[in-house]
Design a protein around this motif. Structure first.
Motif, PDB file in Angstrom:
ATOM      1  N   ALA A   1       4.208  13.432  -3.258  1.00 20.75           N
ATOM      2  CA  ALA A   1       3.332  12.406  -3.819  1.00 20.75           C
ATOM      3  C   ALA A   1       1.977  13.000  -4.183  1.00 20.75           C
ATOM      4  O   ALA A   1       1.320  12.543  -5.113  1.00 20.75           O
ATOM      5  CB  ALA A   1       3.157  11.268  -2.831  1.00 20.75           C
ATOM      6  N   GLY A   2       1.556  14.032  -3.468  1.00 23.65           N
ATOM      7  CA  GLY A   2       0.285  14.678  -3.770  1.00 23.65           C
ATOM      8  C   GLY A   2      -0.912  13.892  -3.255  1.00 23.65           C
ATOM      9  O   GLY A   2      -0.814  12.750  -2.819  1.00 23.65           O
ATOM     10  N   VAL A   3      -2.061  14.536  -3.350  1.00 27.00           N
ATOM     11  CA  VAL A   3      -3.324  13.901  -2.962  1.00 27.00           C
ATOM     12  C   VAL A   3      -3.867  13.146  -4.164  1.00 27.00           C
ATOM     13  O   VAL A   3      -3.873  13.702  -5.273  1.00 27.00           O
ATOM     14  CB  VAL A   3      -4.343  14.979  -2.524  1.00 27.00           C
ATOM     15  CG1 VAL A   3      -5.686  14.344  -2.179  1.00 27.00           C
ATOM     16  CG2 VAL A   3      -3.804  15.768  -1.335  1.00 27.00           C
ATOM     17  N   PRO A   4      -4.300  11.908  -4.006  1.00 29.33           N
ATOM     18  CA  PRO A   4      -4.413  11.131  -2.764  1.00 29.33           C
ATOM     19  C   PRO A   4      -3.260  10.160  -2.539  1.00 29.33           C
ATOM     20  O   PRO A   4      -3.297   9.394  -1.586  1.00 29.33           O
ATOM     21  CB  PRO A   4      -5.696  10.333  -3.002  1.00 29.33           C
ATOM     22  CG  PRO A   4      -5.645  10.030  -4.474  1.00 29.33           C
ATOM     23  CD  PRO A   4      -4.989  11.235  -5.124  1.00 29.33           C
ATOM     24  N   ARG A   5      -2.231  10.195  -3.394  1.00 30.67           N
ATOM     25  CA  ARG A   5      -1.187   9.172  -3.294  1.00 30.67           C
ATOM     26  C   ARG A   5      -0.411   9.276  -1.988  1.00 30.67           C
ATOM     27  O   ARG A   5       0.202   8.310  -1.536  1.00 30.67           O
ATOM     28  CB  ARG A   5      -0.242   9.311  -4.493  1.00 30.67           C
ATOM     29  CG  ARG A   5       0.689   8.128  -4.692  1.00 30.67           C
ATOM     30  CD  ARG A   5       1.570   8.363  -5.905  1.00 30.67           C
ATOM     31  NE  ARG A   5       2.551   7.321  -6.061  1.00 30.67           N
ATOM     32  CZ  ARG A   5       3.523   7.352  -6.946  1.00 30.67           C
ATOM     33  NH1 ARG A   5       3.617   8.381  -7.782  1.00 30.67           N
ATOM     34  NH2 ARG A   5       4.399   6.370  -7.026  1.00 30.67           N
ATOM     35  N   MET A   6      -0.406  10.472  -1.372  1.00 29.25           N
ATOM     36  CA  MET A   6       0.334  10.645  -0.134  1.00 29.25           C
ATOM     37  C   MET A   6      -0.296   9.884   1.020  1.00 29.25           C
ATOM     38  O   MET A   6       0.311   9.744   2.086  1.00 29.25           O
ATOM     39  CB  MET A   6       0.453  12.123   0.214  1.00 29.25           C
ATOM     40  CG  MET A   6      -0.874  12.785   0.504  1.00 29.25           C
ATOM     41  SD  MET A   6      -0.800  14.595   0.405  1.00 29.25           S
ATOM     42  CE  MET A   6       0.406  14.992   1.660  1.00 29.25           C
TER      43      MET A   6
ATOM     44  N   SER B   1       7.355  11.505 -10.935  1.00 31.25           N
ATOM     45  CA  SER B   1       8.025  12.596 -10.223  1.00 31.25           C
ATOM     46  C   SER B   1       8.244  12.266  -8.753  1.00 31.25           C
ATOM     47  O   SER B   1       9.146  12.788  -8.115  1.00 31.25           O
ATOM     48  CB  SER B   1       7.218  13.892 -10.353  1.00 31.25           C
ATOM     49  OG  SER B   1       5.996  13.787  -9.651  1.00 31.25           O
ATOM     50  N   ASN B   2       7.425  11.376  -8.220  1.00 27.35           N
ATOM     51  CA  ASN B   2       7.605  10.992  -6.823  1.00 27.35           C
ATOM     52  C   ASN B   2       8.953  10.297  -6.610  1.00 27.35           C
ATOM     53  O   ASN B   2       9.527  10.341  -5.520  1.00 27.35           O
ATOM     54  CB  ASN B   2       6.462  10.061  -6.401  1.00 27.35           C
ATOM     55  CG  ASN B   2       6.366   9.912  -4.902  1.00 27.35           C
ATOM     56  OD1 ASN B   2       6.741  10.802  -4.149  1.00 27.35           O
ATOM     57  ND2 ASN B   2       5.873   8.775  -4.455  1.00 27.35           N
ATOM     58  N   PHE B   3       9.479   9.662  -7.667  1.00 28.06           N
ATOM     59  CA  PHE B   3      10.790   9.025  -7.570  1.00 28.06           C
ATOM     60  C   PHE B   3      11.904  10.060  -7.445  1.00 28.06           C
ATOM     61  O   PHE B   3      13.003   9.744  -7.044  1.00 28.06           O
ATOM     62  CB  PHE B   3      11.066   8.184  -8.815  1.00 28.06           C
ATOM     63  CG  PHE B   3      10.324   6.879  -8.845  1.00 28.06           C
ATOM     64  CD1 PHE B   3       9.259   6.630  -8.009  1.00 28.06           C
ATOM     65  CD2 PHE B   3      10.708   5.884  -9.730  1.00 28.06           C
ATOM     66  CE1 PHE B   3       8.575   5.430  -8.049  1.00 28.06           C
ATOM     67  CE2 PHE B   3      10.030   4.675  -9.775  1.00 28.06           C
ATOM     68  CZ  PHE B   3       8.966   4.455  -8.934  1.00 28.06           C
TER      69      PHE B   3
ATOM     70  N   GLN C   1       0.851  -1.181   0.000  1.00 29.79           N
ATOM     71  CA  GLN C   1       0.000   0.000   0.000  1.00 29.79           C
ATOM     72  C   GLN C   1       0.884   1.226   0.000  1.00 29.79           C
ATOM     73  O   GLN C   1       1.933   1.253   0.607  1.00 29.79           O
ATOM     74  CB  GLN C   1      -0.883   0.027   1.242  1.00 29.79           C
ATOM     75  CG  GLN C   1      -2.037  -0.961   1.172  1.00 29.79           C
ATOM     76  CD  GLN C   1      -2.994  -0.747   2.316  1.00 29.79           C
ATOM     77  OE1 GLN C   1      -2.575  -0.551   3.431  1.00 29.79           O
ATOM     78  NE2 GLN C   1      -4.276  -0.773   2.018  1.00 29.79           N
ATOM     79  N   GLU C   2       0.422   2.253  -0.685  1.00 29.76           N
ATOM     80  CA  GLU C   2       1.187   3.492  -0.701  1.00 29.76           C
ATOM     81  C   GLU C   2       0.692   4.416   0.398  1.00 29.76           C
ATOM     82  O   GLU C   2      -0.372   4.234   0.944  1.00 29.76           O
ATOM     83  CB  GLU C   2       1.056   4.160  -2.059  1.00 29.76           C
ATOM     84  CG  GLU C   2       1.719   3.333  -3.144  1.00 29.76           C
ATOM     85  CD  GLU C   2       1.993   4.162  -4.373  1.00 29.76           C
ATOM     86  OE1 GLU C   2       1.032   4.511  -5.043  1.00 29.76           O
ATOM     87  OE2 GLU C   2       3.169   4.433  -4.643  1.00 29.76           O
ATOM     88  N   GLY C   3       1.492   5.436   0.648  1.00 29.96           N
ATOM     89  CA  GLY C   3       1.137   6.372   1.699  1.00 29.96           C
ATOM     90  C   GLY C   3       1.290   5.728   3.056  1.00 29.96           C
ATOM     91  O   GLY C   3       1.916   4.685   3.204  1.00 29.96           O
ATOM     92  N   GLU C   4       0.732   6.357   4.026  1.00 28.68           N
ATOM     93  CA  GLU C   4       0.843   5.792   5.356  1.00 28.68           C
ATOM     94  C   GLU C   4      -0.477   5.891   6.066  1.00 28.68           C
ATOM     95  O   GLU C   4      -1.419   6.500   5.589  1.00 28.68           O
ATOM     96  CB  GLU C   4       1.921   6.499   6.147  1.00 28.68           C
ATOM     97  CG  GLU C   4       1.597   7.949   6.434  1.00 28.68           C
ATOM     98  CD  GLU C   4       2.634   8.547   7.358  1.00 28.68           C
ATOM     99  OE1 GLU C   4       2.750   8.051   8.468  1.00 28.68           O
ATOM    100  OE2 GLU C   4       3.305   9.492   6.963  1.00 28.68           O
TER     101      GLU C   4
END
Lengths: 282, 151
Positions: free
Chosen positions: A133-138, A126-128, A20-23
């Motif tokens: 990461a931005g919303v909602p990936r963060m 770009s997250n690399f 899962q991404e984010g926390e």
């Protein structure tokens, strides 16, 4: 779609860790957590304030030191990757991300672009490169500070934060701007806090496997507290490229009482990019 | 080993270490079946995302000094593992490490095992990770502390 074809052939590999991404994700809450008395603010709305999620729960604990250094003083890293291989770790995580049953459904003409971005993710994501990461990936916030008029969301990843005023319209300028985390406004739908976010740039993705979006994306987040648990739901609206709104899998955020979990996230300084030799990224 | 002419056009970028998911792109940068052992002086620790890295000055057979970059896991993973104590790593001391060598031949590697100045072994990777001269059985049991010749 060649990468999907390849991966379909590998789909039966056992032992994949669920990624899962984010926390802020958590395990299934207990009845005790769900039935705990829920604090409310002066206006009667649920108080969402608190440290949420299990990420970081092991940080700062001496238990790790004691159990991983053996009697002779040697240190053993207890990896749980398949065959304890960091290569398998990234491959498994990548495959699992692509094989979520719940993926954003793009209009047919955009899947080729998703595939291109996935194959070239080392360069295109770009997250690399240490960008937000931005919303909602963060993901879900690690800490929430709430009052009847405003909510502040704090994220450990990259030490980021979001400010959410309640019960007002989007700022006309900010919501047409192009930012990583967008312009957020909140309102209450019964006992559920609903945050509406728009004004995004096109740098971020909504998911690791090349799931891009446009700057017309609108994200709706819903926070429903029950006892000492928050149920976090996200719906992504981007009708220019998505065939239908995408509802992310619900995240369950448990109240975290560990006083040691709040730590500074070190700065992100990308230095490996110039040494990438293949396109593989898991 | 010449390191001056690495004219590779493949400029791709690294995955950030996201909690619970390590998108390291390790395999794109390092070859876990091409392991070298180096010994040198720890010059600096860069405690940063997405990967902690150590700079180690290694004296080559011809007397020249090469600064190697030892790439680790993410800083939060290192912290969770109990390896972030400010007194644990000694800048200026001599360490030996086995590394999965960078595929482009640069003096950098993904760390498998480190031998500390007081002869302790830090096994950062277990199991089937290719040939690790400092961890021959994959369980940390056969590390002999004697680095192979600099390659």
């Amino acid at each position: 779609m060649r990468i999907l074809t390849l991966l379909l052939a590998l789909a039966s590999v056992p032992g994949l860790a669920f990624a899962q991404e984010g926390e802020g994700g958590g395990n299934r809450p207990t009845a005790e957590e769900l039935n705990a008395p829920m604090p409310r603010l002066s206006d009667g709305k649920p108080d969402l304030s608190g440290r949420w999620g299990n990420q970081g729960a092991n940080f700062g604990g001496n238990a790790a030191l004691q159990t991983r250094f053996d009697a002779t003083g040697n240190y053993h890293n207890l990896r749980n990757d398949r065959k304890a291989s960091p290569v398998n770790q990234e491959r498994d995580a990548g495959m699992t991300s692509r094989f979520f049953s719940n993926v954003p459904m793009y209009k047919p003409e955009f899947w080729e672009r998703v595939d291109y971005l996935d194959v070239n993710g080392n360069a295109e994501d770009s997250n690399f490169k240490c960008f937000p990461a931005g919303v909602p990936r963060m993901g879900a916030p690690m800490k929430i500070l709430a009052t009847p008029t405003e909510v502040v969301l704090l994220y450990q990843q990259k030490n980021t934060w979001r400010y959410v005023p309640l019960n007002r319209a989007h700022d006309k300028l900010n919501s047409r701007d192009q930012s990583y985390m967008g312009d957020s406004v909140g309102r209450w739908d019964g006992d559920t806090l609903v945050i509406d976010v728009e004004g995004f740039n096109e740098e971020t993705w909504i998911g690791w496997p090349g799931y891009f979006h446009t700057n017309k994306m609108r994200v709706e987040e819903r926070f429903r507290r029950q006892g000492n648990v928050i149920f976090y739901d996200v719906t992504v609206h981007d009708p220019d490229v998505l065939a239908e709104p995408w509802k992310m899998d619900q995240r369950v955020l448990r109240l975290n009482r560990n006083p040691l979990v709040q730590v500074e996230d070190p700065p992100c300084v990308e230095s490996d990019g110039a040494h990438m030799y293949t396109k593989e990224r898991g | 080993m010449s390191r001056s002419l690495w004219g590779f056009a493949l400029v791709t970028l690294l995955a950030i270490a996201v909690p619970a998911v390590a998108h390291h792109a390790m395999q794109a940068e390092f070859d876990q079946n091409n392991v070298v052992v180096i010994t040198g002086v720890l010059k600096k620790i860069n405690w940063v995302n997405p990967h902690v890295n150590f700079l180690v000055d290694v004296k080559e057979p011809d007397g020249a000094t090469t600064t190697w970059t030892l790439v680790h896991a993410g800083p939060n993973q290192m912290r969770a593992a109990g390896l972030s104590d400010r007194d644990f790593w000694k800048v200026g001391a001599t360490y030996t490490a086995s590394l999965a060598l960078a595929r482009n031949g640069s003096p950098r590697g993904y760390v498998f095992t480190i031998k500390t100045p007081d002869e302790k072994f830090i096994y950062l990777t277990f199991g089937n990770v290719g040939v690790d001269p400092l961890n021959k059985d994959g369980k940390g049991g056969l590390g002999n502390g004697r680095p192979t010749k600099f390659q």
